[in-house]
Design an enzyme around this catalytic site. Structure first.
Site, PDB file in Angstrom:
ATOM      1  N   ASP A   1      -4.525   5.906  -0.862  1.00 32.73           N
ATOM      2  CA  ASP A   1      -4.978   4.951   0.142  1.00 32.73           C
ATOM      3  C   ASP A   1      -5.097   3.556  -0.487  1.00 32.73           C
ATOM      4  O   ASP A   1      -5.652   3.399  -1.572  1.00 32.73           O
ATOM      5  CB  ASP A   1      -6.332   5.415   0.682  1.00 32.73           C
ATOM      6  CG  ASP A   1      -6.869   4.527   1.770  1.00 32.73           C
ATOM      7  OD1 ASP A   1      -6.230   4.444   2.829  1.00 32.73           O
ATOM      8  OD2 ASP A   1      -7.937   3.918   1.562  1.00 32.73           O
TER       9      ASP A   1
ATOM     10  N   GLU B   1       0.339   3.987  -0.227  1.00 32.80           N
ATOM     11  CA  GLU B   1       0.171   3.142   0.953  1.00 32.80           C
ATOM     12  C   GLU B   1       0.256   1.717   0.415  1.00 32.80           C
ATOM     13  O   GLU B   1      -0.688   1.241  -0.234  1.00 32.80           O
ATOM     14  CB  GLU B   1      -1.175   3.381   1.628  1.00 32.80           C
ATOM     15  CG  GLU B   1      -1.341   2.526   2.876  1.00 32.80           C
ATOM     16  CD  GLU B   1      -2.707   2.681   3.518  1.00 32.80           C
ATOM     17  OE1 GLU B   1      -2.771   2.653   4.771  1.00 32.80           O
ATOM     18  OE2 GLU B   1      -3.709   2.823   2.797  1.00 32.80           O
TER      19      GLU B   1
END
Length: 713
Positions: free
Chosen positions: A357, A393
């Site tokens: 993330d 990401e």
């Protein structure tokens, strides 16, 4: 307490004693606190740790068995303006705890400083943040658990991914939400690791045709206080506090270490079915939030070290995560926590990879992004981690955080350019097909220039964040009222089209068009070059009723509905058929970028773009913003790819027709020397059913908003 050892960190059980080791370099006193249940609440026994080596406090206690709950108390300077927030009244979670028991109650008592509500003035809040709160937090915080990690893995001893990237199909799901409503999962296992590893679920995943399950965060989770005040919780789980501990809330067998064996059994069951397991990990920030957040673990042990500052040595925090803090990976102990955690999940839990993330937040040197810095470099040279699947990401919450196409091998990336372009194409807002063609063919403009392969692009239409596929074709606007923020949260840039009516409708024409549009989007995703990622439930028409930010909705709004009543089962069949084509034909899952030239002398071009008139596209066609119909020819005879011994591989050739135009059209099937007949193998056009044979040079009618896949017969 015996002296013990300073390695390994955490609580390590042995037949004679349990060793405790915790890093707190500036603390003046650290205690291990054993916690048991008493008639009137938790009962605590404190043991001062007299030994300190290289900033690590350590000691061993005889007679401590697996299942024992514990925590730490650390004393030291109280200088919050300088990042020192020691407060022995706060019981702290072990950063290396293998299991965590109980819930966090974010009441005033769990803050190291005197809590001030956001509504109070800045001057009042600043004064209170400098004042230490000496109330004890024991009864309000989760507890670490001593564990014994022994597990019988049987023949599941492989520590490398089971599928090549080119063969990979990712399925993003939530452990609880996927099975909470599943009628074929035993009731006590619904919403748990055991439920996800149950035969009914494993069979469904395998039969669908995916290869890799990507789990939304499963590290121990603590929700934010403002959500608790609204009666909500952090359902998605992007608020980690324990990087070694499987979240206890997803365990059907208890939280005294039982969650470890249950998670491992889930992985073992999925592996036995040929499925990989990837974890979505959130190392960029912790659940302690900004400087005004609770004191749960890292903050009470080494706040100055673990979190980045705008000005080093002082507050405020440097925040590029939007969550109040950013973990400082240039600080070696913080980087070590991350690396030790990653290796632990690979070696002890046999996971096959990770999706990181907000990866640019981790790749920052001080404040600037450095893709050759400590974080990416250490993972790239690590003898365990360099072999697992690594997904970035490639953006964070800052202005300079967008790094799509820039990560080094062996990283692959979420490609939001694919998402936006394909959404726009099927709602006729793409301005032509120039960018569309690039996305379908693997986004060479993003990945080829540095020697990466098409599978560096993880393609997706939807993800957990945003509309579901059904909502993408049913809503023009977000409907997030249930989140308690007056519909202000969530993006307004949905790139969606409701097919003429906002929300659910009984209009059969609109309903049929929505299913067709969803099928077009899903088939496009499954047959594009790159790695497809499907969001759980999209293949069944899961809806969130227009909520595009359901992170706080732990209820039927987010859970997968397994009832057939309102499911789009025709979409399921389209998804399954498209994935089967991809799996059976190497031409549809290329390892190398196609060049638009013959793979061998005298052969067909490996890739050609076909105008509806039957000719190849010209320069003028590429800049025709009114063109919404085109063909994509992929040659399978021979392939540029080679077999394991270098042999030439051959496959059928394919012609894919895409028509996003709202009006019917016609297309001329190109004449060539290599393919004279084709069979329709996938179609959203009712006029061209699967099994139909078509001839080269013929003209076919194409329905509005349709996709037709023709395979060489």
């Amino acid at each position: 307490m015996w002296p013990g050892e300073h390695q390994p960190l955490g609580a390590t059980w042995g037949p004679e004693s349990t060793n405790f080791a915790v890093f707190a370099p500036e603390a003046t006193r650290v205690e291990v606190c054993l916690v048991d249940d008493g008639p009137e609440g938790p009962v605590e026994r404190r043991y001062p740790m007299a030994e300190r080596t290289l900033g690590i406090w350590h000691g061993a206690l005889p007679g401590v068995m697996p299942g024992q709950r514990y925590g730490y108390r650390a004393d030291g300077p109280w200088e919050p303006d300088r990042g020192r927030r020691f407060n022995p009244a706060k019981l702290l979670i072990d950063p290396y705890a293998r299991a965590i028991s109980g819930e966090a109650w974010l009441v005033d008592d769990v803050y190291a400083h005197v809590y001030a509500a956001p509504s109070e003035g800045e001057r009042v809040r600043a004064a209170r943040m400098r004042t230490r709160d000496d109330r004890d937090s024991l009864q309000y915080v989760p507890l670490s658990v001593v564990t014994n990690d022994v597990f019988d893995w049987g023949d599941d001893d492989r520590v490398r991914p089971r599928h090549r990237w080119t063969d990979t199909v990712v399925y993003e799901l939530h452990v609880k939400g996927f099975t909470e409503l599943h009628d074929r999962v035993p009731e006590h296992q619904r919403g748990t690791y055991a439920g996800l590893g149950s035969p009914a679920v494993v069979d469904y995943l395998r039969d669908l045709g995916i290869t890799t399950v990507e789990l939304l965060p499963v590290h121990e989770i603590v929700p934010e206080r403002h959500l608790a005040d609204l009666g909500l919780t952090n359902y998605w789980g992007y608020n980690s506090i324990g990087y070694f501990a499987p979240h206890h809330g997803y365990s059907s067998s208890g939280d005294r270490g039982n969650q470890i064996a249950e998670f491992k059994q889930m992985v073992k069951n999925l592996h036995a079915a040929g499925l990989e397991v990837i974890l979505d990990v959130v190392y960029n920030h912790t659940a302690e939030g900004g400087a005004d957040g609770p004191c749960l673990s890292f903050r009470g042990l080494d706040d100055y070290g673990y979190y980045k500052r705008v000005e080093y040595g002082r507050d405020p925090y440097f925040d590029v995560t939007g969550c109040g803090n950013t973990v400082d990976t240039t600080y070696h102990p913080a980087l070590r926590v991350i690396l030790d955690s990653l290796r632990y999940w690979v070696t002890e839990f046999h996971v096959d990879g990770f999706r990181f993330d907000l990866t640019p937040a981790l790749a920052r040197d001080r404040t600037a992004i450095d893709l050759r810095g400590a974080f990416l470099t250490t993972i790239g040279q690590d003898p365990v981690l360099r072999h697992v699947k690594l997904i970035a990401e490639p953006w964070d919450a800052s202005m300079d955080g967008y790094q799509v196409g820039r990560f080094p091998p062996p990283w692959v990336e979420w490609n939001d350019r694919y998402r936006d372009t394909i959404r726009d194409f099927w709602r006729t807002q793409s301005g032509g097909i120039r960018d569309v063609a690039s996305r379908l063919a693997g986004s060479s403009d993003l990945y080829a220039d540095d020697g990466r392969s098409p599978y560096a692009s993880v393609n997706f239409i939807t993800a957990h964040d945003g509309f579901t596929l059904r909502d993408l074709v049913s809503y023009n606007h977000k409907h997030n009222e249930a989140n308690g923020e007056n519909n202000r949260d969530g993006t307004d840039n949905n790139r969606s089209w409701n097919c003429g009516v906002e929300g659910e409708t009984d209009d059969k024409v609109v309903a049929a068009l929505r299913r067709k549009q969803a099928a077009n989007l899903m088939a496009t995703l499954c047959l594009s070059t790159g790695v497809p990622m499907i969001t759980a439930g999209d293949e069944r028409g899961r809806t969130q009723r227009g909520n595009n930010n359901a992170y706080c909705q732990d209820n039927e709004l987010s859970w997968v509905d397994w009832r057939p009543d309102d499911a789009w089962l025709d979409l399921y069949e389209t998804t399954k058929a498209a994935l089967r084509l991809r799996r059976e034909h190497p031409a549809l899952r290329q390892r190398h970028f196609l060049e638009g030239t013959p793979a061998v002398d005298g052969g067909p071009k490996d890739l050609a773009w076909i105008h509806p008139e039957g000719r190849e596209m010209t320069d003028a066609d590429w800049f025709d913003d009114r063109l919404h119909t085109f063909g994509m020819f992929v040659s399978g005879s021979p392939l540029r790819d080679r077999g394991p011994r270098g042999e030439v591989l051959r496959d059928a050739s394919f012609l894919l027709w895409f028509n996003a135009h709202p009006e019917p059209g016609k297309a001329t099937l190109p004449l060539n020397d290599w393919v004279d007949r084709g069979e329709v193998v996938l179609s959203t056009d009712s006029g061209h059913p699967v099994g139909e044979l078509v001839e080269a040079g013929s003209v076919i009618a194409i329905e509005p908003r349709s996709l037709i896949v023709v395979r060489q017969a």
